[in-house]
Design a protein around this motif. Structure first.
Motif, PDB file in Angstrom:
ATOM      1  N   ASN A 161       0.877  -1.168   0.000  1.00  0.00           N
ATOM      2  CA  ASN A 161       0.000   0.000   0.000  1.00  0.00           C
ATOM      3  C   ASN A 161       0.915   1.217   0.000  1.00  0.00           C
ATOM      4  O   ASN A 161       1.637   1.461   0.963  1.00  0.00           O
ATOM      5  CB  ASN A 161      -0.928   0.013   1.211  1.00  0.00           C
ATOM      6  CG  ASN A 161      -1.996   1.092   1.124  1.00  0.00           C
ATOM      7  OD1 ASN A 161      -2.236   1.676   0.070  1.00  0.00           O
ATOM      8  ND2 ASN A 161      -2.660   1.350   2.242  1.00  0.00           N
ATOM      9  N   GLN A 162       0.919   1.952  -1.106  1.00  0.00           N
ATOM     10  CA  GLN A 162       1.764   3.141  -1.224  1.00  0.00           C
ATOM     11  C   GLN A 162       0.941   4.353  -0.803  1.00  0.00           C
ATOM     12  O   GLN A 162      -0.091   4.644  -1.402  1.00  0.00           O
ATOM     13  CB  GLN A 162       2.245   3.296  -2.673  1.00  0.00           C
ATOM     14  CG  GLN A 162       3.190   4.469  -2.864  1.00  0.00           C
ATOM     15  CD  GLN A 162       3.602   4.640  -4.314  1.00  0.00           C
ATOM     16  OE1 GLN A 162       3.362   5.696  -4.897  1.00  0.00           O
ATOM     17  NE2 GLN A 162       4.219   3.623  -4.899  1.00  0.00           N
ATOM     18  N   ILE A 163       1.394   5.060   0.225  1.00  0.00           N
ATOM     19  CA  ILE A 163       0.593   6.121   0.836  1.00  0.00           C
ATOM     20  C   ILE A 163       1.449   7.353   1.110  1.00  0.00           C
ATOM     21  O   ILE A 163       2.670   7.273   1.225  1.00  0.00           O
ATOM     22  CB  ILE A 163      -0.045   5.639   2.161  1.00  0.00           C
ATOM     23  CG1 ILE A 163       1.037   5.130   3.139  1.00  0.00           C
ATOM     24  CG2 ILE A 163      -1.080   4.548   1.887  1.00  0.00           C
ATOM     25  CD1 ILE A 163       0.510   4.713   4.505  1.00  0.00           C
ATOM     26  N   GLU A 164       0.775   8.489   1.220  1.00  0.00           N
ATOM     27  CA  GLU A 164       1.470   9.689   1.684  1.00  0.00           C
ATOM     28  C   GLU A 164       1.981   9.439   3.097  1.00  0.00           C
ATOM     29  O   GLU A 164       1.216   9.058   3.993  1.00  0.00           O
ATOM     30  CB  GLU A 164       0.527  10.896   1.683  1.00  0.00           C
ATOM     31  CG  GLU A 164       1.188  12.163   2.209  1.00  0.00           C
ATOM     32  CD  GLU A 164       0.250  13.351   2.367  1.00  0.00           C
ATOM     33  OE1 GLU A 164       0.638  14.313   3.079  1.00  0.00           O
ATOM     34  OE2 GLU A 164      -0.859  13.322   1.791  1.00  0.00           O
ATOM     35  N   LEU A 165       3.267   9.662   3.311  1.00  0.00           N
ATOM     36  CA  LEU A 165       3.844   9.404   4.625  1.00  0.00           C
ATOM     37  C   LEU A 165       5.122  10.210   4.769  1.00  0.00           C
ATOM     38  O   LEU A 165       6.020  10.127   3.922  1.00  0.00           O
ATOM     39  CB  LEU A 165       4.140   7.900   4.779  1.00  0.00           C
ATOM     40  CG  LEU A 165       4.233   7.335   6.197  1.00  0.00           C
ATOM     41  CD1 LEU A 165       4.020   5.822   6.193  1.00  0.00           C
ATOM     42  CD2 LEU A 165       5.576   7.654   6.841  1.00  0.00           C
ATOM     43  N   HIS A 166       5.186  10.993   5.816  1.00  0.00           N
ATOM     44  CA  HIS A 166       6.365  11.814   6.134  1.00  0.00           C
ATOM     45  C   HIS A 166       6.291  12.141   7.614  1.00  0.00           C
ATOM     46  O   HIS A 166       5.283  11.823   8.274  1.00  0.00           O
ATOM     47  CB  HIS A 166       6.404  13.072   5.254  1.00  0.00           C
ATOM     48  CG  HIS A 166       5.086  13.741   5.053  1.00  0.00           C
ATOM     49  ND1 HIS A 166       4.612  14.734   5.900  1.00  0.00           N
ATOM     50  CD2 HIS A 166       4.122  13.552   4.114  1.00  0.00           C
ATOM     51  CE1 HIS A 166       3.421  15.129   5.481  1.00  0.00           C
ATOM     52  NE2 HIS A 166       3.092  14.423   4.402  1.00  0.00           N
ATOM     53  N   PRO A 167       7.319  12.763   8.199  1.00  0.00           N
ATOM     54  CA  PRO A 167       7.352  12.884   9.658  1.00  0.00           C
ATOM     55  C   PRO A 167       6.159  13.563  10.305  1.00  0.00           C
ATOM     56  O   PRO A 167       5.829  13.229  11.454  1.00  0.00           O
ATOM     57  CB  PRO A 167       8.659  13.656   9.910  1.00  0.00           C
ATOM     58  CG  PRO A 167       9.560  13.143   8.830  1.00  0.00           C
ATOM     59  CD  PRO A 167       8.655  13.065   7.618  1.00  0.00           C
ATOM     60  N   THR A 168       5.489  14.508   9.643  1.00  0.00           N
ATOM     61  CA  THR A 168       4.322  15.118  10.288  1.00  0.00           C
ATOM     62  C   THR A 168       3.012  14.461   9.864  1.00  0.00           C
ATOM     63  O   THR A 168       1.935  14.918  10.260  1.00  0.00           O
ATOM     64  CB  THR A 168       4.244  16.639  10.010  1.00  0.00           C
ATOM     65  OG1 THR A 168       3.995  16.865   8.613  1.00  0.00           O
ATOM     66  CG2 THR A 168       5.511  17.348  10.439  1.00  0.00           C
ATOM     67  N   PRO A 203      14.229  18.327  15.733  1.00  0.00           N
ATOM     68  CA  PRO A 203      14.778  16.961  15.801  1.00  0.00           C
ATOM     69  C   PRO A 203      15.521  16.549  14.537  1.00  0.00           C
ATOM     70  O   PRO A 203      16.509  15.802  14.615  1.00  0.00           O
ATOM     71  CB  PRO A 203      13.526  16.096  16.011  1.00  0.00           C
ATOM     72  CG  PRO A 203      12.512  17.011  16.593  1.00  0.00           C
ATOM     73  CD  PRO A 203      12.766  18.339  15.950  1.00  0.00           C
ATOM     74  N   ILE A 204      15.067  17.028  13.392  1.00  0.00           N
ATOM     75  CA  ILE A 204      15.705  16.670  12.126  1.00  0.00           C
ATOM     76  C   ILE A 204      16.995  17.453  11.931  1.00  0.00           C
ATOM     77  O   ILE A 204      18.038  16.894  11.575  1.00  0.00           O
ATOM     78  CB  ILE A 204      14.708  16.876  10.971  1.00  0.00           C
ATOM     79  CG1 ILE A 204      13.571  15.859  11.104  1.00  0.00           C
ATOM     80  CG2 ILE A 204      15.399  16.768   9.616  1.00  0.00           C
ATOM     81  CD1 ILE A 204      12.379  16.121  10.235  1.00  0.00           C
ATOM     82  N   LEU A 224      13.632   4.430   6.566  1.00  0.00           N
ATOM     83  CA  LEU A 224      14.239   3.109   6.453  1.00  0.00           C
ATOM     84  C   LEU A 224      14.244   2.389   7.796  1.00  0.00           C
ATOM     85  O   LEU A 224      13.887   1.203   7.886  1.00  0.00           O
ATOM     86  CB  LEU A 224      15.659   3.225   5.906  1.00  0.00           C
ATOM     87  CG  LEU A 224      15.794   3.739   4.465  1.00  0.00           C
ATOM     88  CD1 LEU A 224      17.255   4.006   4.137  1.00  0.00           C
ATOM     89  CD2 LEU A 224      15.199   2.751   3.462  1.00  0.00           C
ATOM     90  N   GLN A 225      14.637   3.090   8.850  1.00  0.00           N
ATOM     91  CA  GLN A 225      14.686   2.462  10.169  1.00  0.00           C
ATOM     92  C   GLN A 225      13.292   2.173  10.714  1.00  0.00           C
ATOM     93  O   GLN A 225      13.143   1.341  11.619  1.00  0.00           O
ATOM     94  CB  GLN A 225      15.490   3.325  11.152  1.00  0.00           C
ATOM     95  CG  GLN A 225      16.979   3.308  10.860  1.00  0.00           C
ATOM     96  CD  GLN A 225      17.817   4.115  11.834  1.00  0.00           C
ATOM     97  OE1 GLN A 225      18.748   4.790  11.419  1.00  0.00           O
ATOM     98  NE2 GLN A 225      17.511   4.057  13.130  1.00  0.00           N
ATOM     99  N   SER A 226      12.275   2.817  10.151  1.00  0.00           N
ATOM    100  CA  SER A 226      10.889   2.548  10.538  1.00  0.00           C
ATOM    101  C   SER A 226      10.293   1.386   9.746  1.00  0.00           C
ATOM    102  O   SER A 226       9.125   1.037   9.940  1.00  0.00           O
ATOM    103  CB  SER A 226      10.032   3.805  10.312  1.00  0.00           C
ATOM    104  OG  SER A 226      10.485   4.880  11.119  1.00  0.00           O
ATOM    105  N   GLY A 227      11.083   0.810   8.842  1.00  0.00           N
ATOM    106  CA  GLY A 227      10.618  -0.324   8.061  1.00  0.00           C
ATOM    107  C   GLY A 227       9.799   0.042   6.842  1.00  0.00           C
ATOM    108  O   GLY A 227       9.140  -0.818   6.234  1.00  0.00           O
ATOM    109  N   MET A 256      15.187   8.804  16.723  1.00  0.00           N
ATOM    110  CA  MET A 256      13.991   8.230  16.097  1.00  0.00           C
ATOM    111  C   MET A 256      12.735   8.651  16.859  1.00  0.00           C
ATOM    112  O   MET A 256      11.727   9.056  16.254  1.00  0.00           O
ATOM    113  CB  MET A 256      14.098   6.702  16.067  1.00  0.00           C
ATOM    114  CG  MET A 256      15.106   6.147  15.078  1.00  0.00           C
ATOM    115  SD  MET A 256      14.617   6.387  13.344  1.00  0.00           S
ATOM    116  CE  MET A 256      13.179   5.321  13.236  1.00  0.00           C
ATOM    117  N   ALA A 257      12.802   8.577  18.179  1.00  0.00           N
ATOM    118  CA  ALA A 257      11.629   8.933  18.991  1.00  0.00           C
ATOM    119  C   ALA A 257      11.270  10.408  18.824  1.00  0.00           C
ATOM    120  O   ALA A 257      10.079  10.769  18.791  1.00  0.00           O
ATOM    121  CB  ALA A 257      11.899   8.615  20.460  1.00  0.00           C
TER     122      ALA A 257
END
Length: 277
Positions: A161-168, A203-204, A224-227, A256-257
């Protein structure tokens, strides 16, 4: 060359976790830009019928001389081609433009619930896979109710499932559903599409300074580290190279947190429940 990790899909096939996207890449420039990406070490290319640049992607792949089994190519079925025969015709046109006899992954681009054709279209996707024209099949921009409707009608679970995804905008409900049902998650717009000051967030910026890398590299590393499978895009050869150079450092648990804590429900693209394009 950079060794990119792979993710095992629910159908047993592997996908490189880091790829290169060509959304909004000018068709006239696509061959050059994809060539730059391949030379930088990318082997996973993500395009779509609606992007208008499948032909340029195909030209770059052919010119590269890279063996087909070392490449992973994704394209997507556009909304106007939903329905059984339209989908069967659409994959043939995409393959012709790409110069390939199969794609590694074929996705329904949007659910378009107003059309109510995505269940019928999913059955056509199964036919496309069974005909050998797509190795794996999946969806894009599907919410949990859309996925549940597919599950009620078919025993074939989408590989992706390809979805919009970014830190916020971290889509935790969809990611949890995917984890429970064996659906791998791909992020589009992983850097926020430049629609907010992602790179200036503390944080970034702090993680970038700590590791001596760019904020974009930090965000890609977080995915990547979030899988998550991720494919940033750029027209710049320098940035294309930077975006793949993310395996020489690792974010700490605290870093990461801190990025996880940026989640704010900040969708910057269309809502799949109401999108009608």
């Amino acid at each position: 060359m950079t060794q990119i990790p792979t993710v095992k899909l629910n159908d047993g096939h592997d996908i490189p976790q880091l790829g290169f996207g060509v959304f909004k890449v000018d068709p006239a420039e696509t061959e050059r830009i994809v060539t730059d990406a391949l030379e930088a070490g990318y082997r996973h290319i993500d395009t779509a019928a609606i992007y208008g640049n499948e032909q340029g992607v195909g030209a770059a792949l052919a010119k590269s001389g890279i063996p087909r089994d070392e490449l992973f190519v994704t394209t997507k079925l556009w909304n106007s081609d939903q329905g059984t025969q339209s989908a069967l015709d659409a994959i043939d046109l995409s393959l012709e433009k790409l110069g390939l006899d199969r794609v590694d992954l074929y996705l329904i681009h949007w659910p378009r619930p107003d059309l109510d054709l995505y269940v019928e279209t999913w059955a056509a996707m199964e036919q496309i896979r069974d005909a050998g024209k797509a190795t794996s099949i999946g969806v894009s921009n599907f919410h949990v109710p859309h996925l549940e409707k597919l599950a009620a009608a078919s025993s074939v679970v989408p590989a992706i499932n390809q979805i919009e995804l970014h830190p916020t905008f971290q889509q935790r409900e969809l990611r949890a559903y995917g984890a429970e049902h064996g659906i791998a998650i791909e992020a589009w717009g992983p850097l926020g599409q430049g629609k907010y000051d992602l790179f200036g967030m503390t944080p970034i910026a702090d993680a970038a300074a700590a590791h001596g890398v760019t904020p974009a590299q930090v965000v890609i590393r977080w995915h990547l580290q979030s899988g998550i499978i991720v494919f940033p895009k750029s027209n710049s050869a320098e940035r294309i190279g930077e975006n793949i150079d993310v395996f020489g450092f690792e974010l700490t648990g605290d870093q990461m947190a801190a990025i996880d804590a940026l989640d704010a429900g900040n969708r910057v693209g269309a809502d799949p429940d109401t999108a009608t394009f």
